[in-house]
Design an enzyme around this catalytic site. Sequence first.
Site, short mmCIF file in Angstrom:
data_model
loop_
_atom_site.label_atom_id
_atom_site.label_comp_id
_atom_site.label_asym_id
_atom_site.label_seq_id
_atom_site.Cartn_x
_atom_site.Cartn_y
_atom_site.Cartn_z
N ARG A 151 70.81 66.15 -3.42
CA ARG A 151 71.90 65.18 -3.33
C ARG A 151 73.20 65.84 -3.82
O ARG A 151 73.18 66.96 -4.31
CB ARG A 151 71.59 63.94 -4.19
CG ARG A 151 71.02 64.29 -5.56
CD ARG A 151 71.18 63.21 -6.57
NE ARG A 151 72.60 62.99 -6.91
CZ ARG A 151 73.30 63.80 -7.70
NH1 ARG A 151 72.75 64.87 -8.25
NH2 ARG A 151 74.57 63.55 -7.96
N GLN A 203 71.55 58.65 -12.18
CA GLN A 203 71.90 60.06 -12.04
C GLN A 203 72.65 60.59 -13.25
O GLN A 203 72.59 61.78 -13.56
CB GLN A 203 72.75 60.29 -10.78
CG GLN A 203 72.02 60.04 -9.48
CD GLN A 203 72.30 58.67 -8.92
OE1 GLN A 203 72.49 57.72 -9.68
NE2 GLN A 203 72.31 58.54 -7.60
N ASP A 257 82.24 61.69 -2.41
CA ASP A 257 81.38 61.94 -1.26
C ASP A 257 82.17 61.95 0.04
O ASP A 257 81.72 62.52 1.02
CB ASP A 257 80.28 60.88 -1.20
CG ASP A 257 79.22 61.12 -2.26
OD1 ASP A 257 78.19 61.73 -1.94
OD2 ASP A 257 79.44 60.72 -3.42
N ASN A 297 82.91 57.26 -3.71
CA ASN A 297 82.06 57.94 -4.68
C ASN A 297 80.97 56.98 -5.12
O ASN A 297 80.95 55.80 -4.73
CB ASN A 297 82.89 58.42 -5.88
CG ASN A 297 82.11 59.38 -6.77
OD1 ASN A 297 81.60 60.39 -6.30
ND2 ASN A 297 82.00 59.08 -8.05
#
Length: 390
Positions: free
Chosen positions: A64, A212, A253, A263
């Site tokens: 990722r 995360q 992203d 994001n």
Amino acid sequence: MVDQDAVRPVAAGPPAVPSLRWDEPPEGPVLVLLDQTRLPGEEVELVCTDVPALVQAIRTLAVRGAPLLGIAGAYGLALAAARGFDVEEAAELLAHARPTAVNLGYGVRRAADGYRRALEEGKGRDAAAAVALAEARALHREDIEASARMAEHGLALLGGLLPGGGYRILTHCNTGALVSGGEGTAFAVARAAHRVGELRRLWVDETRPLLQGARLTAYEAARCGMAYTVLADSAAGSLFAAGEVDAVLIGADRIAADGSVANKVGSYPLAVLARHHGVPFVVVAPTTTVDLETADGASIEVEQRAGSEVTEFPVPDGTGVMGAGGGISATSAGSAVPVAPAGAQAYNPAFDVTPPDLVSAIVTEAGVLSPVTGAGLAELCARSRQVTIS
């Protein structure tokens, strides 16, 4: 096909294995990934022998992070070409594995364009596959270099914004070596501050629902010897109110042509809090994350993930490892227990979008943009292309 390779207990220092690597065993080329769903408990490598396996790894977040997804996409295309699979089908599968991450499609297109160009020049399929692999390796090298330059530019920016030093930085999601060929994006800036003795505290949002921050950013911070603290996402406001945050650093992203930033969900509320409290809100991302063909934030496709990531919570299996999908799903080693009533509806966007007027600066390998405008962003990207070509 995916094979599980060596399992290593986590120890101090940098990750024992890179986030991604190309390998060529006697059985044929493979793409080897550090399975991020098993962190922080274990460092486990997944060996992908075909594109469907890589797509599954991308969707379950075993691999990722925007820059790394671009690299993975390029290597995935090269893998399909080297093993004689349908390259066009592989490109389609990979490019749509996660729709918000623009780097993924960029990496796939770059390797695919090299492959097609070689065929058009009359080269055989083996030679064309070699060109695709060369493009993937070049993108990998460029990302390492971009990471270093972003860290340099970001550290200089912090020095100008916060001349007193001793930065207390709040970050969200994971933006370190686990998302990059190098040391990352926003995390690389914090790490650069740590190296020169200017990082007083790294505040790490847990980043619900897949954690995360708690699992991955804290893992990287601990291994780098940083002073860090994990907090619940909902506790960020109290930190701002107490005057404990000097700057917010996040990755991206996708950055639209007007400077809107997609994001990890939870980023936009931090931007609002930062504006209210007069705290710089800084986005760190390579120019490959800028999508000038997407006009504005409303045009960004936001990935919607399974509601079970919100309505269930993991429990360890016999080894103490949580389930797959970022440690939240019960589809792998671990299992999950419901935390909401049966049949509860869940809203689970993977990303949110921050408008450009809430972004203090965008840090790229080509320099820093502040204030954030569409014209400035286009100029920055053009400058980046000139540097790359030269």
